[in-house]
Design a protein around this motif. Structure first.
Motif, mmCIF file in Angstrom:
data_model
loop_
_atom_site.group_PDB
_atom_site.id
_atom_site.type_symbol
_atom_site.label_atom_id
_atom_site.label_comp_id
_atom_site.label_asym_id
_atom_site.label_seq_id
_atom_site.Cartn_x
_atom_site.Cartn_y
_atom_site.Cartn_z
ATOM 1 N N LEU A 63 0.749 -1.137 0.226
ATOM 2 C CA LEU A 63 -0.106 -0.084 0.006
ATOM 3 C C LEU A 63 0.750 1.406 0.043
ATOM 4 N N SER A 64 0.388 2.220 -0.520
ATOM 5 C CA SER A 64 0.773 3.705 -0.473
ATOM 6 C C SER A 64 0.028 4.667 0.116
ATOM 7 N N ALA A 65 0.219 6.010 0.082
ATOM 8 C CA ALA A 65 -0.438 7.082 0.392
ATOM 9 C C ALA A 65 -1.783 7.165 -0.485
ATOM 10 N N LYS A 66 -1.650 6.344 -1.651
ATOM 11 C CA LYS A 66 -2.830 6.664 -2.569
ATOM 12 C C LYS A 66 -4.097 5.701 -2.217
ATOM 13 N N ASP A 67 -3.810 4.887 -1.123
ATOM 14 C CA ASP A 67 -4.719 3.713 -0.966
ATOM 15 C C ASP A 67 -5.237 4.049 0.570
#
Length: 283
Positions: A178-182
């Motif tokens: 996961l990243s900050a977009k998730d």
């Protein structure tokens, strides 16, 4: 204070006023969340422990709606005694089947009302926005939380927000992708799963937005999530009632669906058309 406000639990009062506390009052709140027994101390001792003035401790109690520090301490003592009494009544059901059904209903209605009172409208709107814009939505939970995760994934996917609640892959592996977009959604109820909390802590380090559902404002998950909803769940069984969770899950799904109503109506019709051969219909 009105009679209804006078009987309002300490945690519900704190939830409503948390964002408006001063820095000194926040120190007191954090101390009480970390160690609830600290509230049994005098105002002077509690103020000394967190290095604030005694008037700050008094104003903290008044901000929560108590007449003064003494009334807040007395209320916390009474709540602690009531909690011990509830634990002693575990599995002590009424004498008849219908009375038992009525008691289960009463408690679940009380759980939903308590949860409703703790929800902030703006927070609810912010969460729906985060759900809608997230690239991926991964939901974690063990035990009863596993079932909640599955239901929420189902409801969100139904309204076009494809979500994953996968128990076949360990939480660390899921979170590492996961990243900050998730968006990471975590359920954590007592006894708190270390695997869940470790995964959430790791996600926080990676700046992944976190939506949490837990049982208390002072639960471990509350200090990790961007948005956290405490779900009341007093039960005759030694488990967490699902009533409050279903209230919140359905509300989130309905709110998310309403953001793209026409698109979701089309999606529902398409799904019905595709799945029709799978079902038997009497002619």
């Amino acid at each position: 204070m009105t009679k209804s406000h006078a009987s309002e639990p300490f945690m519900e009062r704190l939830a409503k006023q948390l964002n408006g506390l001063t820095d000194g009052q926040r120190l007191i709140a954090n101390r009480l969340l970390e160690e609830p027994a600290a509230a049994f101390n005098s105002a002077e001792r509690l103020a000394k422990e967190v290095q604030v003035s005694v008037p700050t401790a008094v104003r903290f109690a008044q901000t929560l709606g108590y007449a003064g520090y003494g009334e807040m301490r007395q209320a916390l003592v009474s709540e602690a005694r009531e909690k011990r009494g509830k634990q002693a009544r575990f599995l002590q059901t009424p004498s008849s089947a219908m009375r038992t059904l009525e008691e289960v209903l009463r408690r679940d209605v009380a759980n939903m009302e308590s949860t409703f009172r703790q929800v902030n409208g703006q927070t609810l709107e912010d969460v729906v926005g985060a759900l809608s814009k997230a690239r991926h939505r991964v939901i974690l939970g063990r035990g009863i939380s596993c079932h909640m995760a599955g239901v929420l994934a189902y409801l969100l996917t139904q309204v076009g927000l494809t979500s994953v609640a996968d128990q076949s892959v360990d939480f660390a592996t899921q979170t590492s992708q996961l990243s900050a977009k998730d968006l990471l959604i975590a359920f954590s109820f007592h006894p708190y799963s270390r695997e869940t909390l470790d995964a959430v802590a790791y996600a926080r380090e990676r700046h992944v937005p976190i939506l949490g559902f837990t049982d208390r404002l002072d639960a471990p998950l509350s200090r990790l999530g961007n948005w956290v909803f405490p779900l009341s769940g007093e039960n005759l069984l030694y488990s967490h009632s699902l009533a409050s969770f279903m209230l919140m899950a359905n509300a989130l799904a309905v709110l998310a669906a309403s953001k793209s109503a026409a698109k979701n109506i089309h999606r529902f019709k398409e799904a019905e058309r595709i799945s029709q051969p799978l079902y038997h219909s009497e002619e």
